[in-house]
Motif scaffolding. Structure first.
Motif, PDB file in Angstrom:
ATOM      1  N   VAL A 239       0.866  -1.167   0.000  1.00  0.00           N
ATOM      2  CA  VAL A 239       0.000   0.000   0.000  1.00  0.00           C
ATOM      3  C   VAL A 239       0.904   1.218   0.000  1.00  0.00           C
ATOM      4  CG1 VAL A 239      -0.228  -0.053   2.518  1.00  0.00           C
ATOM      5  CG2 VAL A 239      -1.930   1.149   1.157  1.00  0.00           C
ATOM      6  N   ARG A 240       0.561   2.194  -0.800  1.00  0.00           N
ATOM      7  CA  ARG A 240       1.330   3.434  -0.822  1.00  0.00           C
ATOM      8  C   ARG A 240       0.402   4.547  -0.396  1.00  0.00           C
ATOM      9  NH1 ARG A 240       5.857   2.327  -4.135  1.00  0.00           N
ATOM     10  NH2 ARG A 240       6.615   4.458  -4.034  1.00  0.00           N
TER      11      ARG A 240
ATOM     12  N   ALA B 240       6.857  10.347  -5.998  1.00  0.00           N
ATOM     13  CA  ALA B 240       8.136  10.635  -6.657  1.00  0.00           C
ATOM     14  C   ALA B 240       8.710   9.389  -7.321  1.00  0.00           C
ATOM     15  CB  ALA B 240       9.117  11.200  -5.643  1.00  0.00           C
ATOM     16  N   GLU B 241       8.593   8.263  -6.638  1.00  0.00           N
ATOM     17  CA  GLU B 241       9.238   7.065  -7.163  1.00  0.00           C
ATOM     18  C   GLU B 241       8.524   6.533  -8.404  1.00  0.00           C
ATOM     19  OE1 GLU B 241       9.549   3.919  -4.297  1.00  0.00           O
ATOM     20  OE2 GLU B 241      10.083   2.508  -5.903  1.00  0.00           O
TER      21      GLU B 241
ATOM     22  N   ARG C  16      10.309  10.042 -13.085  1.00  0.00           N
ATOM     23  CA  ARG C  16      10.481   9.452 -14.417  1.00  0.00           C
ATOM     24  C   ARG C  16      10.497  10.560 -15.464  1.00  0.00           C
ATOM     25  NH1 ARG C  16       9.074   3.811 -13.829  1.00  0.00           N
ATOM     26  NH2 ARG C  16       9.081   3.528 -11.570  1.00  0.00           N
ATOM     27  N   SER C  17      11.295  10.367 -16.485  1.00  0.00           N
ATOM     28  CA  SER C  17      11.354  11.402 -17.522  1.00  0.00           C
ATOM     29  C   SER C  17      10.187  11.288 -18.496  1.00  0.00           C
ATOM     30  CB  SER C  17      12.674  11.330 -18.273  1.00  0.00           C
ATOM     31  OG  SER C  17      12.797  10.054 -18.877  1.00  0.00           O
ATOM     32  N   GLY C  18       9.597  10.100 -18.615  1.00  0.00           N
ATOM     33  CA  GLY C  18       8.491   9.933 -19.574  1.00  0.00           C
ATOM     34  C   GLY C  18       7.197   9.573 -18.872  1.00  0.00           C
ATOM     35  N   ILE C  19       6.163   9.398 -19.677  1.00  0.00           N
ATOM     36  CA  ILE C  19       4.863   8.998 -19.141  1.00  0.00           C
ATOM     37  C   ILE C  19       4.783   7.467 -19.097  1.00  0.00           C
ATOM     38  CG2 ILE C  19       2.371   9.046 -19.561  1.00  0.00           C
ATOM     39  CD1 ILE C  19       2.720  11.814 -20.805  1.00  0.00           C
ATOM     40  N   TYR C  20       5.136   6.864 -20.219  1.00  0.00           N
ATOM     41  CA  TYR C  20       5.072   5.391 -20.309  1.00  0.00           C
ATOM     42  C   TYR C  20       6.452   4.748 -20.369  1.00  0.00           C
ATOM     43  CZ  TYR C  20       0.432   6.807 -21.834  1.00  0.00           C
ATOM     44  OH  TYR C  20      -0.799   7.404 -21.908  1.00  0.00           O
TER      45      TYR C  20
ATOM     46  N   ASP D 215       7.756  -1.468 -14.823  1.00  0.00           N
ATOM     47  CA  ASP D 215       6.773  -1.530 -13.735  1.00  0.00           C
ATOM     48  C   ASP D 215       5.499  -0.736 -14.075  1.00  0.00           C
ATOM     49  OD1 ASP D 215       7.903   0.975 -13.663  1.00  0.00           O
ATOM     50  OD2 ASP D 215       8.209   1.018 -11.483  1.00  0.00           O
ATOM     51  N   ASN D 216       5.212  -0.573 -15.368  1.00  0.00           N
ATOM     52  CA  ASN D 216       4.026   0.206 -15.747  1.00  0.00           C
ATOM     53  C   ASN D 216       2.737  -0.347 -15.144  1.00  0.00           C
ATOM     54  OD1 ASN D 216       5.104   2.349 -17.091  1.00  0.00           O
ATOM     55  ND2 ASN D 216       4.871   1.480 -19.141  1.00  0.00           N
ATOM     56  N   ALA D 217       2.639  -1.657 -15.080  1.00  0.00           N
ATOM     57  CA  ALA D 217       1.404  -2.234 -14.535  1.00  0.00           C
ATOM     58  C   ALA D 217       1.219  -1.784 -13.088  1.00  0.00           C
ATOM     59  CB  ALA D 217       1.446  -3.754 -14.635  1.00  0.00           C
ATOM     60  N   LEU D 218       2.298  -1.840 -12.327  1.00  0.00           N
ATOM     61  CA  LEU D 218       2.224  -1.404 -10.936  1.00  0.00           C
ATOM     62  C   LEU D 218       1.912   0.092 -10.853  1.00  0.00           C
ATOM     63  CD1 LEU D 218       2.697  -1.694  -7.886  1.00  0.00           C
ATOM     64  CD2 LEU D 218       5.127  -1.332  -8.315  1.00  0.00           C
TER      65      LEU D 218
END
Ligand code: GLC
Length: 499
Positions: free
Chosen positions: A67-68, A94-95, A100-104, A113-116
């Motif tokens: 949980v975040r 932030a993490e 991150r420099s991009g969106i995807y 870790d896009n799914a997460l």
């Protein structure tokens, strides 16, 4: 509404434009709309925002530590005379997002870790909605596979109350489905019981888009023709059979464009402003300015513009090999976009081998895009498939006659000018098939139309006139009807309170 993109905060393509304009139009109709989106490194927040005192939880797994707690930055709400309001809450982490420099993804590819990341976005969005409306929202509207978690979690994981909240899921692009290895089931709080062919299982893997389309009360896509196409093998990307089983809840609602933000009469990014009546006199100034900006030789010949994400979908490999031959016939090209490396290289190569005749800018450059719409004679959209496509509508609004393939939303928004002859109907040139020879024939038809000056002028007027009807009003009203349908009286009460 849950979306990875929102104009003007962060976007890579049409999704961000659509969620921005649709959410505002719905609020204008009297609804209370909340949009939740992440705050990436590239996100441009406006000057005035409010940071929520409390963080919101986003549980993304079954474990006690899964949980975040997310920060929430809220933009100033936009209120309408109808009583409707559009709120935007941006999720801060932030993490997962900010660092991150991009969106995807970045130059190295999609983040692994896009799914997460998007599970956290979706789950966080539902927590935000619960703070805004203590009973939860009336409707959950999730956009594309990234937000599919919102539909899935609400229906299957978060208990009775959430399971009863109706959901609408919009497919902006069926090519991207969120396919994951089975090990992610537990990591992402996805119930094993749903890992079956009717819901989350597809060809031996988790398919999030399949899950969301199975579970949502309504599935929409962004043009009527695309809604039909995805039920067939060619455009169905492996899900046609599944979508056919749910055809009864699938509806195609044509995207609009924001006519106020896309208006050549007021656009500060272009050299000379114009409307339907002044286009003839003023557009040449924009053409000349664009040529100069891009280092193109000035000339009488037709100027073909292109602005696109450089991906397979957009059909660049069908078009680019034709460019040298068309240049020999007197055409010039203004090509703008970024994306897959091989296409970027080919654009650069074409510009290098045809100086003064072909210009390439490898960039996502919204202001330059506007100058391409205003300064080109023709605007190329040779897509293999196109759920809706916004650029052909922007181009028409700015008086560039579109040259398109006959697919999806292109079919629904461009009426063919037959054979490039100066007929009295038609708003663009439509290639008969998705193939290089047909696209070539369409470009030649464009050149014929260009040499018949009056014919082109009249086509420009028709395209601009047609574009004036691409506003969101009608489509937003259809989404509202859909919401009312899935949630019955509850939403209507909100709406009349607003009215
Ligand atoms: C996607 C589609 C495009 C559509 C946009 C907004 O980018 O590829 O056709 O216009 O979403 O719905």
């Amino acid at each position: 509404m849950i979306s990875t993109e929102l104009e003007p905060l962060a976007r890579t393509g049409g999704l961000g434009d659509v969620v921005e304009a649709l959410s505002l139009s719905l609020a204008e109709l009297g609804l209370d709309v909340l949009v939740v989106t992440p705050r990436y490194g590239v996100t441009r927040l406006p000057l005035h925002t409010t940071r929520w005192a409390e963080r919101v939880p986003a549980r993304w797994g079954w474990g006690p530590d899964d949980v975040r707690s997310l920060g929430v930055v809220e933009l100033d709400p936009v209120r309408f005379g109808s009583g409707g309001v559009r709120r935007v809450c941006v999720l801060d982490d932030a993490e997962l997002f900010g660092g991150r420099s991009g969106i995807y993804g970045d130059r190295l590819g999609a983040y692994d870790d896009n799914a997460l990341r998007f599970a956290v976005m979706s789950r966080g969005a539902l927590s935000v909605a619960e703070r805004v409306w203590p009973g939860g929202p009336d409707v959950i509207h999730a956009h594309d596979w990234h937000a599919s978690f919102a539909v899935i979690y609400a229906r299957l994981v978060m208990g009775e109350r959430w399971a009863r909240i109706p959901s609408v899921f919009t497919v902006h692009n069926l090519e991207f489905q969120g396919v994951l290895d089975e090990v992610w089931l537990d990591r992402l709080h996805l119930p094993r019981a749903a890992y079956r062919p009717e819901v989350l299982w597809h060809e031996g893997a988790i398919n999030l888009l399949k899950g969301a389309t199975a579970l949502a009360d309504r599935v929409t896509t962004v043009s009527p023709t695309y809604a039909r196409e995805i039920l067939g093998a060619e455009a169905g990307f492996g899900l046609d059979l599944h979508l056919r089983a749910h055809a009864g809840k699938l509806v195609g609602i044509q995207n609009g464009i924001d006519l106020a933000r896309w208006d050549p009469q007021t656009d500060g990014a272009i050299a000379a402003r114009f409307d339907e009546r002044t286009a003839k006199a003023r557009r040449p100034i924009d053409k000349r300015a664009l040529e100069e900006e891009l280092g193109l030789e000035p000339g009488e010949g037709p100027l073909f513009g292109l602005v696109a994400r450089l991906t397979w979908q957009k059909g660049l490999d069908l078009l680019l090999p034709l460019v040298p031959e068309l240049v020999n016939r007197g055409a010039r090209f203004a090509l703008v976009g970024e994306g897959e490396r091989s296409f970027e290289d080919e654009l650069t190569w074409l510009a290098g081998t045809h100086p003064g005749r072909v210009a390439a800018r490898i960039a996502f450059d919204p202001a330059l895009s506007r100058r391409v719409y205003a300064g080109s004679d023709f605007f190329l959209v040779p897509s293999r498939f196109e759920p809706c496509g916004l650029t052909q509508m922007y181009a028409m609004r700015y008086g560039a006659v579109p040259i398109v393939t006959d697919v999806g939303g292109l079919h629904d928004t461009v009426e063919p000018i037959v054979g490039g002859r100066s007929t009295e109907t038609g708003t663009g040139i439509v290639a008969s098939r998705v193939a290089p020879d047909a696209i070539h024939a369409a470009c030649l038809a464009a050149m014929r139309l260009h040499s018949d000056g009056r014919g082109l002028e009249r086509a420009v007027t028709r395209a601009m006139r047609r574009a004036g009807a691409f506003g969101w009003q009608e489509s937003a009203a259809r989404y509202r009807e859909l919401y009312e349908h899935v949630c019955g009286a509850r939403l209507a009460r909100h709406a009349t309170r607003g009215a």
